[in-house]
Design a protein around this motif. Sequence first.
Motif, PDB file in Angstrom:
ATOM      1  N   ARG A 192       0.825  -1.208   0.000  1.00 13.65           N
ATOM      2  CA  ARG A 192       0.000   0.000   0.000  1.00 13.65           C
ATOM      3  C   ARG A 192       0.863   1.262   0.000  1.00 13.65           C
ATOM      4  O   ARG A 192       0.534   2.257  -0.635  1.00 13.65           O
ATOM      5  CB  ARG A 192      -0.956  -0.018   1.187  1.00 13.65           C
ATOM      6  N   LYS A 193       1.996   1.205   0.696  1.00 18.80           N
ATOM      7  CA  LYS A 193       2.910   2.358   0.706  1.00 18.80           C
ATOM      8  C   LYS A 193       3.524   2.567  -0.673  1.00 18.80           C
ATOM      9  O   LYS A 193       3.622   3.707  -1.160  1.00 18.80           O
ATOM     10  CB  LYS A 193       4.015   2.163   1.749  1.00 18.80           C
ATOM     11  N   LEU A 195       2.254   1.714  -3.556  1.00 19.23           N
ATOM     12  CA  LEU A 195       1.214   2.237  -4.449  1.00 19.23           C
ATOM     13  C   LEU A 195       0.969   3.717  -4.196  1.00 19.23           C
ATOM     14  O   LEU A 195       0.858   4.515  -5.132  1.00 19.23           O
ATOM     15  CB  LEU A 195      -0.087   1.456  -4.258  1.00 19.23           C
ATOM     16  N   LYS A 196       0.900   4.093  -2.939  1.00 19.66           N
ATOM     17  CA  LYS A 196       0.672   5.502  -2.593  1.00 19.66           C
ATOM     18  C   LYS A 196       1.813   6.382  -3.072  1.00 19.66           C
ATOM     19  O   LYS A 196       1.596   7.435  -3.692  1.00 19.66           O
ATOM     20  CB  LYS A 196       0.499   5.645  -1.077  1.00 19.66           C
ATOM     21  N   ASP A 197       3.053   5.946  -2.805  1.00 21.95           N
ATOM     22  CA  ASP A 197       4.226   6.742  -3.193  1.00 21.95           C
ATOM     23  C   ASP A 197       4.364   6.832  -4.717  1.00 21.95           C
ATOM     24  O   ASP A 197       4.925   7.798  -5.238  1.00 21.95           O
ATOM     25  CB  ASP A 197       5.502   6.127  -2.610  1.00 21.95           C
ATOM     26  N   SER A 198       3.854   5.827  -5.425  1.00 20.40           N
ATOM     27  CA  SER A 198       3.970   5.796  -6.888  1.00 20.40           C
ATOM     28  C   SER A 198       2.770   6.424  -7.586  1.00 20.40           C
ATOM     29  O   SER A 198       2.766   6.538  -8.818  1.00 20.40           O
ATOM     30  CB  SER A 198       4.128   4.346  -7.362  1.00 20.40           C
ATOM     31  N   GLY A 199       1.754   6.760  -6.810  1.00 24.83           N
ATOM     32  CA  GLY A 199       0.550   7.347  -7.398  1.00 24.83           C
ATOM     33  C   GLY A 199      -0.293   6.355  -8.177  1.00 24.83           C
ATOM     34  O   GLY A 199      -1.066   6.739  -9.056  1.00 24.83           O
ATOM     35  N   VAL A 200      -0.151   5.066  -7.853  1.00 31.95           N
ATOM     36  CA  VAL A 200      -0.906   4.018  -8.542  1.00 31.95           C
ATOM     37  C   VAL A 200      -2.187   3.743  -7.762  1.00 31.95           C
ATOM     38  O   VAL A 200      -2.160   3.543  -6.552  1.00 31.95           O
ATOM     39  CB  VAL A 200      -0.065   2.732  -8.664  1.00 31.95           C
ATOM     40  N   LYS A 201      -3.310   3.713  -8.488  1.00 33.63           N
ATOM     41  CA  LYS A 201      -4.607   3.467  -7.860  1.00 33.63           C
ATOM     42  C   LYS A 201      -4.996   1.994  -7.986  1.00 33.63           C
ATOM     43  O   LYS A 201      -4.560   1.289  -8.908  1.00 33.63           O
ATOM     44  CB  LYS A 201      -5.687   4.335  -8.508  1.00 33.63           C
ATOM     45  N   ASP A 204      -6.405   1.068 -11.338  1.00 40.42           N
ATOM     46  CA  ASP A 204      -5.564   1.154 -12.532  1.00 40.42           C
ATOM     47  C   ASP A 204      -5.361  -0.227 -13.143  1.00 40.42           C
ATOM     48  O   ASP A 204      -5.231  -1.237 -12.422  1.00 40.42           O
ATOM     49  CB  ASP A 204      -4.196   1.755 -12.190  1.00 40.42           C
TER      50      ASP A 204
END
Length: 335
Positions: A192-193, A195-201, A204
């Motif tokens: 989850r971290k 994904l958040k740091d990469s801006g991936v939803k 997607d």
Amino acid sequence: MTTYRDAGVDIDRANEFVEYIKEKVKGSFSQELVTEFGGFASGIEVKGYREPVIFSSTDGVGTKLKVAQELGVHDTVGIDLVAMNVNDVLTTGADPLFFLDYIAVGKIELETLKKVINGIIEGCKMGEVFLAGGETAEMPGFYPEGVYDLAGFCVGICEKGDVITGKEISPGDILVGIRSSGFHSNGFSLIRKVLKDSGVKLTDKIEEFGKSVGEVLLTPTRIYTREVKRLKSQVKVKGLAHITGGGIPENLIRVLPRDVRAVVEKERIPENPVFPWIQQLGGVEEREMFRTFNMGVGMIAVVSEADKERALEILGKDSFLCGYIEKGERSVKVI
């Protein structure tokens, strides 16, 4: 007059959920196993054992629940809940016998909880365990609406002489891996971290997988009951490790006796593309990957050199040799 419902607890809705569970269980499991369902406890008759040893395990699904709740997909985490407990019990040599669940919510949303319990029942079928009971706790003011937590409890049984202790593991023994279905239910705080740091939803699409991020993450944990039962009925299994949080190094070491070292050959592990995907997305070091995720191996069996080919034959295409045991300080080395 102030009522319990005014405080956020709906007893009628809770009773309706209990009745739903009773009806689902009646149609899903052999009634010969259970002496009573409901009341305050369930009784299971255990027959056919001379020196029975009872094993138990308890576990949850972790922050994988946040993914499920964000996407509104609630059945797969029920399978995960059963898997995490049943797979742990299997490592002892015991046959999983029955399962109980604990569901804590801020407010009972019947349709959501029905999906959760449907997943739990499906997991119990896959794991060959009976859903003997559980508890649903409605706790307004503690959990926000739309949020729930899960815990599971599994009990298994085997003959005293069939307990798998790991004590017989010796240099020259072989590690046989069984594929995982993906991330299973571990490492989701790191996922989850990333994904958040990469801006991936979660919604997607991952083109190389043909699925959304959420679909990949919510792939249920594989349950190994049938494979383990087949294997131990035909081959002497010296050790079994369920690869969960801590990865291969932290879980395989649990079954090793003193004075032996497990050597895991990473090149022998069939690649599951979800692991290099999250590694590259987050720039995660390989050592951290192996200490966090199962890396494509859900269960590792330790057998003698003489039994390795038979073990592979019994377990089929999802099994592979992934290392060996040598003399040395009790440890796990990934090479």
